[in-house]
Design an enzyme around this catalytic site. Sequence first.
Site, PDB file in Angstrom:
ATOM      1  N   GLY A  31       0.795  -1.228   0.000  1.00 11.54           N
ATOM      2  CA  GLY A  31       0.000   0.000   0.000  1.00 11.54           C
ATOM      3  C   GLY A  31       0.822   1.271   0.000  1.00 11.54           C
ATOM      4  O   GLY A  31       2.015   1.265  -0.270  1.00 11.54           O
ATOM      5  N   HIS A  34       2.533   4.916  -4.814  1.00 13.45           N
ATOM      6  CA  HIS A  34       3.205   6.001  -5.524  1.00 13.45           C
ATOM      7  C   HIS A  34       3.261   5.600  -7.001  1.00 13.45           C
ATOM      8  O   HIS A  34       2.746   4.530  -7.387  1.00 13.45           O
ATOM      9  CB  HIS A  34       4.596   6.262  -4.935  1.00 13.45           C
ATOM     10  CG  HIS A  34       5.430   5.024  -4.772  1.00 13.45           C
ATOM     11  ND1 HIS A  34       5.874   4.268  -5.840  1.00 13.45           N
ATOM     12  CD2 HIS A  34       5.885   4.388  -3.660  1.00 13.45           C
ATOM     13  CE1 HIS A  34       6.568   3.245  -5.399  1.00 13.45           C
ATOM     14  NE2 HIS A  34       6.584   3.278  -4.079  1.00 13.45           N
ATOM     15  N   HIS A  37       4.094   1.951  -7.891  1.00 14.33           N
ATOM     16  CA  HIS A  37       2.993   0.970  -7.803  1.00 14.33           C
ATOM     17  C   HIS A  37       2.047   1.136  -8.992  1.00 14.33           C
ATOM     18  O   HIS A  37       1.583   0.149  -9.571  1.00 14.33           O
ATOM     19  CB  HIS A  37       2.171   1.197  -6.531  1.00 14.33           C
ATOM     20  CG  HIS A  37       2.914   0.961  -5.253  1.00 14.33           C
ATOM     21  ND1 HIS A  37       3.260   1.971  -4.393  1.00 14.33           N
ATOM     22  CD2 HIS A  37       3.358  -0.183  -4.689  1.00 14.33           C
ATOM     23  CE1 HIS A  37       3.884   1.455  -3.345  1.00 14.33           C
ATOM     24  NE2 HIS A  37       3.958   0.160  -3.496  1.00 14.33           N
TER      25      HIS A  37
END
Length: 281
Positions: A31, A34, A37
């Site tokens: 999680g 940014h 990801h």
Amino acid sequence: MKIINSISGMRKLALKWKQEGLSVALVPTMGFFHEGHLSLMKAAGSKADHVVVSLFVNPAQFGSNEDLNHYPRDLEHDAKLAEDKGVSCLFCPDAKDIYPPGFQTWVRVEGVSQRLCGTSRPEHFRGVATIVAKLLIIVQPDMAIFGQKDFQQLQVIRRMVSDLNIPVNIIAHPIVREPDGLAMSSRNTYLDAQERESALSLVQAIRLAEKMVALGNRSGPEVIQAIRNHIQSFGNTKIDYVFIGDPESLKPCREIVDETLLALAVWVGKTRLIDNTLLKQ
Ligand code: PAF
């Protein structure tokens, strides 16, 4: 986009897609998304009918003195970003379901887990391999995508998938960098302004090494020394390791040949950052 918390719910959805003949790509994450990801999600979306993003801050990969309790979290914002990227499902299991009372089965990849980050984080890759194995078993994706910034993690997972005959295609995605070159990481949010400057020493050291190699220097020890000197010239930095070696076995080497791995781990203040490149002749 569906948000699923239960393992049974995730299994059911994945099975339904399989029965419909649809392909699935898994993007495992912890999680606090940014651009790095998001680019994994985009790449996944270009390769499969459905993208599942798992979001689980995995306690088993943090040492007792590490930042588990402070690790940045923002589920609502993450869900919005994932939905905007066309993700089909955000899988956010509970730690008590992943590691229920009585849990005692761990996946330990030997050899490649033991060097580089494995030296200062001895249980880290056991935690990574175990959660990734569990996610692959739950979601049964056709492919799973991992960023190359965590190069050793990628090799540990490749080894595990090959050794355990897990039927999944592991895809490596290039490092995504800030405009000034800093490799993107959720941990960059820990850096204050002065540390952010010092953090650039990693990418600068990598560029310096690439230049030395391009100019014909093949000496691992000389390149390592130049990198150490550069990083140590910044305030607030403490080198964990500078590694030059084989990208698959992760064994060190003295002579740089084509596609030799250069990997770094450096403390900047209280934040440990990693970066790497494949040196090319
Ligand atoms: O790279 C990460 O974010 C984690 O190590 C992973 C692969 C999601 C396992 O928890």
